[in-house]
Design a protein around this motif. Structure first.
Motif, PDB file in Angstrom:
ATOM      1  N   LEU A 113       0.847  -1.179   0.000  1.00 38.82           N
ATOM      2  CA  LEU A 113       0.000   0.000   0.000  1.00 38.82           C
ATOM      3  C   LEU A 113       0.893   1.244   0.000  1.00 38.82           C
ATOM      4  CD1 LEU A 113      -2.803   1.242   0.109  1.00 38.82           C
ATOM      5  CD2 LEU A 113      -2.731   1.083   2.605  1.00 38.82           C
ATOM      6  N   LEU A 114       0.865   1.935  -1.123  1.00 42.28           N
ATOM      7  CA  LEU A 114       1.736   3.100  -1.287  1.00 42.28           C
ATOM      8  C   LEU A 114       1.109   4.334  -0.668  1.00 42.28           C
ATOM      9  CD1 LEU A 114       2.705   2.470  -5.016  1.00 42.28           C
ATOM     10  CD2 LEU A 114       3.994   1.835  -2.983  1.00 42.28           C
ATOM     11  N   GLU A 115       1.935   5.296  -0.311  1.00 45.72           N
ATOM     12  CA  GLU A 115       1.466   6.573   0.209  1.00 45.72           C
ATOM     13  C   GLU A 115       1.931   7.697  -0.692  1.00 45.72           C
ATOM     14  OE1 GLU A 115       2.595   7.188   4.224  1.00 45.72           O
ATOM     15  OE2 GLU A 115       1.453   5.490   5.011  1.00 45.72           O
ATOM     16  N   ILE A 116       1.125   8.728  -0.793  1.00 41.48           N
ATOM     17  CA  ILE A 116       1.442   9.886  -1.629  1.00 41.48           C
ATOM     18  C   ILE A 116       2.001  10.997  -0.747  1.00 41.48           C
ATOM     19  CG2 ILE A 116       0.497  11.681  -3.111  1.00 41.48           C
ATOM     20  CD1 ILE A 116       0.697   8.972  -4.423  1.00 41.48           C
ATOM     21  N   ASN A 117       3.193  11.465  -1.085  1.00 45.00           N
ATOM     22  CA  ASN A 117       3.811  12.592  -0.381  1.00 45.00           C
ATOM     23  C   ASN A 117       4.010  13.726  -1.381  1.00 45.00           C
ATOM     24  OD1 ASN A 117       4.125  11.260   2.184  1.00 45.00           O
ATOM     25  ND2 ASN A 117       5.772  10.071   1.252  1.00 45.00           N
ATOM     26  N   CYS A 118       3.151  14.713  -1.301  1.00 41.85           N
ATOM     27  CA  CYS A 118       3.191  15.815  -2.265  1.00 41.85           C
ATOM     28  C   CYS A 118       4.296  16.810  -1.916  1.00 41.85           C
ATOM     29  CB  CYS A 118       1.850  16.543  -2.313  1.00 41.85           C
ATOM     30  SG  CYS A 118       0.515  15.545  -3.028  1.00 41.85           S
ATOM     31  N   GLY A 119       4.937  17.304  -2.951  1.00 40.89           N
ATOM     32  CA  GLY A 119       5.934  18.360  -2.803  1.00 40.89           C
ATOM     33  C   GLY A 119       5.525  19.560  -3.623  1.00 40.89           C
ATOM     34  N   THR A 120       6.058  20.724  -3.272  1.00 45.76           N
ATOM     35  CA  THR A 120       5.713  21.967  -3.960  1.00 45.76           C
ATOM     36  C   THR A 120       6.955  22.569  -4.594  1.00 45.76           C
ATOM     37  OG1 THR A 120       3.944  22.396  -2.373  1.00 45.76           O
ATOM     38  CG2 THR A 120       4.688  24.258  -3.694  1.00 45.76           C
ATOM     39  N   ILE A 121       6.804  23.060  -5.812  1.00 45.37           N
ATOM     40  CA  ILE A 121       7.874  23.776  -6.519  1.00 45.37           C
ATOM     41  C   ILE A 121       7.399  25.204  -6.715  1.00 45.37           C
ATOM     42  CG2 ILE A 121       9.359  23.836  -8.548  1.00 45.37           C
ATOM     43  CD1 ILE A 121       8.562  20.886  -9.010  1.00 45.37           C
ATOM     44  N   LEU A 122       7.965  26.117  -5.950  1.00 46.19           N
ATOM     45  CA  LEU A 122       7.554  27.511  -6.011  1.00 46.19           C
ATOM     46  C   LEU A 122       8.135  28.186  -7.246  1.00 46.19           C
ATOM     47  CD1 LEU A 122       8.037  28.444  -2.242  1.00 46.19           C
ATOM     48  CD2 LEU A 122       5.918  27.810  -3.403  1.00 46.19           C
ATOM     49  N   PRO A 123       7.641  29.400  -7.600  1.00 46.00           N
ATOM     50  CA  PRO A 123       8.217  30.129  -8.731  1.00 46.00           C
ATOM     51  C   PRO A 123       9.717  30.303  -8.567  1.00 46.00           C
ATOM     52  CG  PRO A 123       6.181  31.167  -8.012  1.00 46.00           C
ATOM     53  CD  PRO A 123       6.485  30.095  -7.006  1.00 46.00           C
ATOM     54  N   ARG A 124      10.439  30.128  -9.662  1.00 43.57           N
ATOM     55  CA  ARG A 124      11.905  30.269  -9.732  1.00 43.57           C
ATOM     56  C   ARG A 124      12.643  29.150  -9.009  1.00 43.57           C
ATOM     57  NH1 ARG A 124       9.888  35.049  -8.607  1.00 43.57           N
ATOM     58  NH2 ARG A 124      10.565  34.992  -6.435  1.00 43.57           N
ATOM     59  N   GLN A 125      11.914  28.152  -8.511  1.00 44.27           N
ATOM     60  CA  GLN A 125      12.558  26.989  -7.922  1.00 44.27           C
ATOM     61  C   GLN A 125      12.587  25.839  -8.932  1.00 44.27           C
ATOM     62  OE1 GLN A 125      10.611  25.840  -4.291  1.00 44.27           O
ATOM     63  NE2 GLN A 125      11.703  27.337  -3.052  1.00 44.27           N
ATOM     64  N   LEU A 126      13.545  24.922  -8.758  1.00 49.07           N
ATOM     65  CA  LEU A 126      13.621  23.722  -9.573  1.00 49.07           C
ATOM     66  C   LEU A 126      13.366  22.501  -8.694  1.00 49.07           C
ATOM     67  CD1 LEU A 126      16.693  24.404 -11.890  1.00 49.07           C
ATOM     68  CD2 LEU A 126      14.286  24.321 -12.559  1.00 49.07           C
ATOM     69  N   PRO A 127      12.888  21.410  -9.293  1.00 48.35           N
ATOM     70  CA  PRO A 127      12.661  20.198  -8.505  1.00 48.35           C
ATOM     71  C   PRO A 127      13.972  19.655  -7.959  1.00 48.35           C
ATOM     72  CG  PRO A 127      11.574  20.074 -10.655  1.00 48.35           C
ATOM     73  CD  PRO A 127      12.483  21.252 -10.692  1.00 48.35           C
ATOM     74  N   PRO A 128      13.926  18.869  -6.885  1.00 50.86           N
ATOM     75  CA  PRO A 128      15.154  18.275  -6.324  1.00 50.86           C
ATOM     76  C   PRO A 128      15.722  17.218  -7.269  1.00 50.86           C
ATOM     77  CG  PRO A 128      13.218  17.410  -5.216  1.00 50.86           C
ATOM     78  CD  PRO A 128      12.726  18.522  -6.098  1.00 50.86           C
ATOM     79  N   PRO A 129      17.012  16.850  -7.105  1.00 59.88           N
ATOM     80  CA  PRO A 129      17.630  15.854  -7.992  1.00 59.88           C
ATOM     81  C   PRO A 129      16.929  14.500  -7.981  1.00 59.88           C
ATOM     82  CG  PRO A 129      19.302  17.017  -6.716  1.00 59.88           C
ATOM     83  CD  PRO A 129      17.976  17.433  -6.159  1.00 59.88           C
ATOM     84  N   SER A 130      16.224  14.183  -6.893  1.00 63.62           N
ATOM     85  CA  SER A 130      15.573  12.877  -6.798  1.00 63.62           C
ATOM     86  C   SER A 130      14.465  12.699  -7.835  1.00 63.62           C
ATOM     87  CB  SER A 130      14.991  12.685  -5.393  1.00 63.62           C
ATOM     88  OG  SER A 130      14.044  13.700  -5.099  1.00 63.62           O
ATOM     89  N   THR A 131      14.019  13.786  -8.481  1.00 61.40           N
ATOM     90  CA  THR A 131      12.949  13.686  -9.481  1.00 61.40           C
ATOM     91  C   THR A 131      13.470  13.357 -10.863  1.00 61.40           C
ATOM     92  OG1 THR A 131      13.037  16.072  -9.935  1.00 61.40           O
ATOM     93  CG2 THR A 131      11.533  15.332  -8.210  1.00 61.40           C
ATOM     94  N   VAL A 132      14.800  13.352 -11.041  1.00 56.59           N
ATOM     95  CA  VAL A 132      15.374  13.026 -12.346  1.00 56.59           C
ATOM     96  C   VAL A 132      15.382  11.516 -12.514  1.00 56.59           C
ATOM     97  CG1 VAL A 132      17.388  13.260 -13.842  1.00 56.59           C
ATOM     98  CG2 VAL A 132      16.806  15.085 -12.247  1.00 56.59           C
ATOM     99  N   ASN A 133      14.913  11.043 -13.675  1.00 52.77           N
ATOM    100  CA  ASN A 133      14.817   9.606 -13.962  1.00 52.77           C
ATOM    101  C   ASN A 133      13.936   8.883 -12.951  1.00 52.77           C
ATOM    102  OD1 ASN A 133      16.419   9.979 -16.151  1.00 52.77           O
ATOM    103  ND2 ASN A 133      18.241   9.010 -15.305  1.00 52.77           N
ATOM    104  N   ALA A 134      12.935   9.583 -12.450  1.00 52.29           N
ATOM    105  CA  ALA A 134      11.960   8.983 -11.536  1.00 52.29           C
ATOM    106  C   ALA A 134      10.562   9.361 -12.017  1.00 52.29           C
ATOM    107  CB  ALA A 134      12.184   9.476 -10.104  1.00 52.29           C
ATOM    108  N   SER A 135       9.672   8.401 -12.039  1.00 54.33           N
ATOM    109  CA  SER A 135       8.310   8.670 -12.495  1.00 54.33           C
ATOM    110  C   SER A 135       7.585   9.555 -11.492  1.00 54.33           C
ATOM    111  CB  SER A 135       7.546   7.357 -12.676  1.00 54.33           C
ATOM    112  OG  SER A 135       8.150   6.564 -13.674  1.00 54.33           O
ATOM    113  N   SER A 136       6.866  10.540 -12.003  1.00 58.95           N
ATOM    114  CA  SER A 136       6.149  11.464 -11.125  1.00 58.95           C
ATOM    115  C   SER A 136       4.896  11.970 -11.824  1.00 58.95           C
ATOM    116  CB  SER A 136       7.048  12.649 -10.734  1.00 58.95           C
ATOM    117  OG  SER A 136       7.409  13.389 -11.878  1.00 58.95           O
ATOM    118  N   VAL A 137       3.941  12.399 -11.009  1.00 61.93           N
ATOM    119  CA  VAL A 137       2.726  13.063 -11.490  1.00 61.93           C
ATOM    120  C   VAL A 137       2.751  14.482 -10.940  1.00 61.93           C
ATOM    121  CG1 VAL A 137       0.214  12.993 -11.564  1.00 61.93           C
ATOM    122  CG2 VAL A 137       1.520  10.861 -11.443  1.00 61.93           C
ATOM    123  N   TYR A 138       2.380  15.449 -11.772  1.00 61.89           N
ATOM    124  CA  TYR A 138       2.470  16.837 -11.319  1.00 61.89           C
ATOM    125  C   TYR A 138       1.232  17.626 -11.729  1.00 61.89           C
ATOM    126  CZ  TYR A 138       3.762  17.971 -16.154  1.00 61.89           C
ATOM    127  OH  TYR A 138       3.762  18.134 -17.508  1.00 61.89           O
TER     128      TYR A 138
END
Length: 758
Positions: free
Chosen positions: A642-667
């Motif tokens: 049973l997976l859990e969803i942990n939402c993150g926020t990317i504010l203006p002028r911010q970039l996603p963290p390195p962990s999002t590279v080559n990782a499947s994500s929904v945005y």
């Protein structure tokens, strides 16, 4: 039990991909004090030049597509690790870097195991791969055949693996090449000799042996070969054997391209032999890939270890050239009863210089920073306040990572966070002024700072009117002083010194000036006290403001602030501060605290509040929809856990963290017009950059969460798109709610409405 093993295997694979993405950035993680202390000591011992290539081959090994170049790179990495191990001095460094490498990769490997595995893998690669210096695999050569033919046919597979493993295949290629040369010599060479003997001044038969690259063949190219009289001369028999050359589809290549049966048979034999040799070479390379894939953790660890070592060497080499030093690293006292000004909770930097200036060239002014509490810093324009803040920030960041710092000596505590605020810019797309942006950053600093933080704020509250800005700045200084953090707050708001701040430890510091030839000039030296001289007129004049404007400004200044009544005037301003009023363009009257009957919220603030409310509402909806869907998938045994969803926020002028590279994500993309776009990707950082490349989305914000696999990401994208549309959210498009295999026709994915709790 089987499912549990599969789950652990998937997690390991995911970790490996993440570690590769993080690369050498692992050095900047928040390390424990013993780990970064060992790392620092290793850097001080490090003094060795490496040569070789960086890591990056895990994916190729998994797909069994690694070629001989990648294997040579892997062997180079392993050999350099072994070379360090065999040196008594470098062996110490190698052991000290084991813990930082563990932190960077998440792989815990014993030192002896690392050495043994490096030796085995290096030897295994050496057994299979053709290495530089070996000379038993030369490209075939025959004078009668164009050399490009053999180069194109054999270079893709020769020089890849050792000949001993493919001796039979290589020998057959050589025999076939010899047979081809003999066939061309017997069938084409007599014709060439006859043509040369019968060449006439006005033209005659022409011909040559040519490599037809497009058809991978060697043919005879010529015309007008039939003699008027067949006299039984040399070459006539070979001319009679010529026939039109045929391509792979059975079509004639052209009237000028000719061949013979013997040459075609020899070509076919040569190509068959070459294909078999190539297949055997690929088989060996893929087999080696499969072997090394089982050793992937060792390869990742060894590669990361070498990357760290090389990065340290480059850093130390440049640091020594610039005359930087290694800092002394100390840990904050953890006792609550410890006095805030205890010597263990301080930072002292001697001979501090801006990191962008080269001390070796004598172009930097050095400073001494003895910091035991918060500094309230003043100084003239161009006096070095901002440079000092940047320099201290660089020293602290480099120091806690164990690197050399631009100073003569440095005592640096292990900060839990370093917060630097420089100038702010407005964000029209967000409806925020530069002061709003600054206050947003101040909120982050105040809520995140601890007694173990370093806080550096440049020219606080300069984006609003003086009286209120001064009071806000004073209140922030009091708050930071109460927190007990180290840091600097610089300001031109000299009225802050008349507020009667309730501070216990804050110290007044200034950037020095000197009087030379009737002019005040900055010294760029940090001193005790307060500097009320701004050098504003001199700075404006230096930057080309017309003299007439400067003179008029001086007259206005003297008319208001003459006879040293600046402080008196500030006090008067503050006395009237509480009763002043302002009138908005809309006509409503506000007092200084915004209290009045019938007051309204300005459009920009209202827009910002609405966007924040939309963010919260969408995040709540996404959480509920996804958790419901994931629970269904788990109950249907489609997902193992049973997976859990942990939402993150990317504010203006911010970039996603390195962990999002080559990782499947929904945005979810939040547009300025409050419309939403839902998407999924395997590289969120690149996708965000693509969206923001559009002018209207330059300051767009995002909500995202990671999921294990693209298939699940597409399914959740479909569910979110359908549910948000049904619940009344404005979407840019609903096309993604109709993915094949997850269509809108089933109740599970679209027609069932999830009710949100208010």
């Amino acid at each position: 039990m089987k499912r549990k093993k599969e789950r652990k295997k998937r997690k390991k694979k995911k970790r490996r991909e993440t570690y590769l993405l993080q690369g050498a950035d692992g050095l900047l993680f928040s390390l424990s004090y013993p780990v970064f202390s060992s790392s620092s000591f290793a850097r001080q011992l490090f003094d060795f030049v490496f040569s070789g290539s960086p890591l990056g081959l895990v994916k190729l090994l998994e797909l069994r597509e690694a070629n001989h170049i990648e294997f040579c790179r892997i062997k180079c990495v392993l050999d350099e690790i072994l070379q360090m191990h065999r040196s008594s001095d470098l062996n110490k460094i190698l052991k000290l870097l084991m813990d930082p490498t563990w932190v960077a990769t998440g792989l815990k490997i014993d030192f002896d195991t690392l050495v043994n595995e490096c030796e085995w893998n290096s030897a295994r690669i050496g057994e299979i791969i053709f290495l530089d210096g070996e000379s038993d695999q030369k490209i075939s050569y025959h004078p009668i055949i164009p050399s490009d033919f053999f180069e194109d046919m054999e270079s893709p597979w020769k020089g890849r693996v050792k000949r001993i493993h493919v001796e039979e295949a290589f020998a057959e290629v050589e025999r076939a090449a010899e047979a081809l040369s003999l066939a061309i010599t017997e069938d084409f060479l007599p014709i060439i000799s006859r043509i040369k003997a019968s060449t006439a001044p006005l033209g005659g038969p022409k011909g040559e042996i040519v490599y037809a690259r497009e058809h991978e063949a060697v043919w005879f190219k010529g015309k007008r070969f039939e003699p008027v009289v067949w006299a039984g001369t040399p070459g006539e028999e070979q001319i009679k054997q010529l026939k039109p050359a045929i391509d792979s589809k059975g079509r004639k290549v052209g009237s000028e391209w000719l061949t013979t049966e013997k040459v075609e048979d020899a070509l076919t034999r040569y190509h068959d032999a070459a294909d078999k040799a190539k297949a055997r070479v690929l088989e060996l390379l893929r087999g080696l890939s499969a072997e090394l894939q089982t050793k992937i953790n060792i390869l990742i660890f060894a590669s990361m270890l070498l990357v760290i070592a090389k990065a340290l060497f480059a850093h130390v080499s440049e640091g020594r050239r610039r005359r930087w030093v290694f800092p002394s690293l100390v840990e904050f006292h953890k006792s609550k009863d410890m006095e805030p000004l205890d010597e263990a909770n301080w930072m002292k930097i001697t001979g501090l210089s801006p990191y962008w200036l080269d001390v070796a060239q004598g172009s930097a002014v050095r400073n001494i920073v003895d910091m035991k509490s918060l500094f309230l810093l003043t100084g003239p324009n161009g006096g070095g306040k901002s440079s000092l803040l940047r320099s201290i920030c660089a020293v602290a960041l480099l120091g806690i990572c164990g690197f050399m710092v631009p100073a003569d000596s440095a005592l640096i505590p292990h900060f839990d966070s370093i917060m630097l605020h420089m100038k702010s810019y407005d964000s029209p797309a967000d409806g925020k002024s530069s002061f709003q942006i600054e206050m947003s950053e101040m909120r982050s600093i105040i809520t995140g700072a601890t007694s173990r933080s370093l806080v550096l704020i440049d020219e606080i509250c300069r984006g609003t009117e003086t009286a209120k800005g001064t009071c806000i700045a004073g209140s922030i200084v009091e708050t930071l002083d109460k927190i007990g953090c180290l840091g600097i707050v610089s300001t031109h708001l000299h009225g802050i010194f008349t507020l009667g701040l309730k501070t216990n430890n804050a110290v007044y510091k200034a950037m020095g000036t000197e009087y030379v030839d009737g002019k005040t000039k900055p010294t760029w030296k940090l001193i005790d006290g307060i500097c009320r001289e701004s050098l504003a007129f001199e700075t404006a004049q230096k930057e080309g403001i017309p003299e007439i404007i400067i003179r008029r400004a001086e007259e206005l200044y003297l008319s208001v602030y003459a006879n040293d009544k600046i402080s008196d005037r500030n006090e008067t301003d503050l006395e009237h501060f509480y009763v002043d009023t302002i009138i908005r363009t809309s006509g409503e009257v506000y007092n200084q605290f915004g209290r009045t009957t019938g007051e309204t919220i300005s459009p920009k603030i209202k827009s910002t509040n609405e966007m924040e409310a939309l963010h919260k509402k969408v995040e709540s909806a996404v959480n509920i929809v996804c958790q419901k869907k994931l629970k269904e998938l788990h109950e249907q045994k489609i997902t193992l856990e049973l997976l859990e969803i942990n939402c993150g926020t990317i504010l203006p002028r911010q970039l996603p963290p390195p962990s999002t590279v080559n990782a499947s994500s929904v945005y979810v993309l939040f547009r300025p017009d409050k419309k939403l776009y839902i998407g999924q990707t395997d590289n969120l950082r690149d996708r965000v950059c693509v969206h923001r490349s559009k002018k209207e989305l330059q300051n767009a914000s995002f909500l995202y969460f990671l999921v294990p696999g693209k298939s699940l990401a597409r399914e959740l994208e479909t569910v979110i798109t359908n549910q948000l549309s049904i619940q009344g959210f404005q979407l840019v498009t609903t096309a993604d709610g109709k993915h094949r295999n997850f269509g809108t026709g089933t109740a599970d994915h679209s027609t069932e409405v999830v009710t949100l709790r208010q």
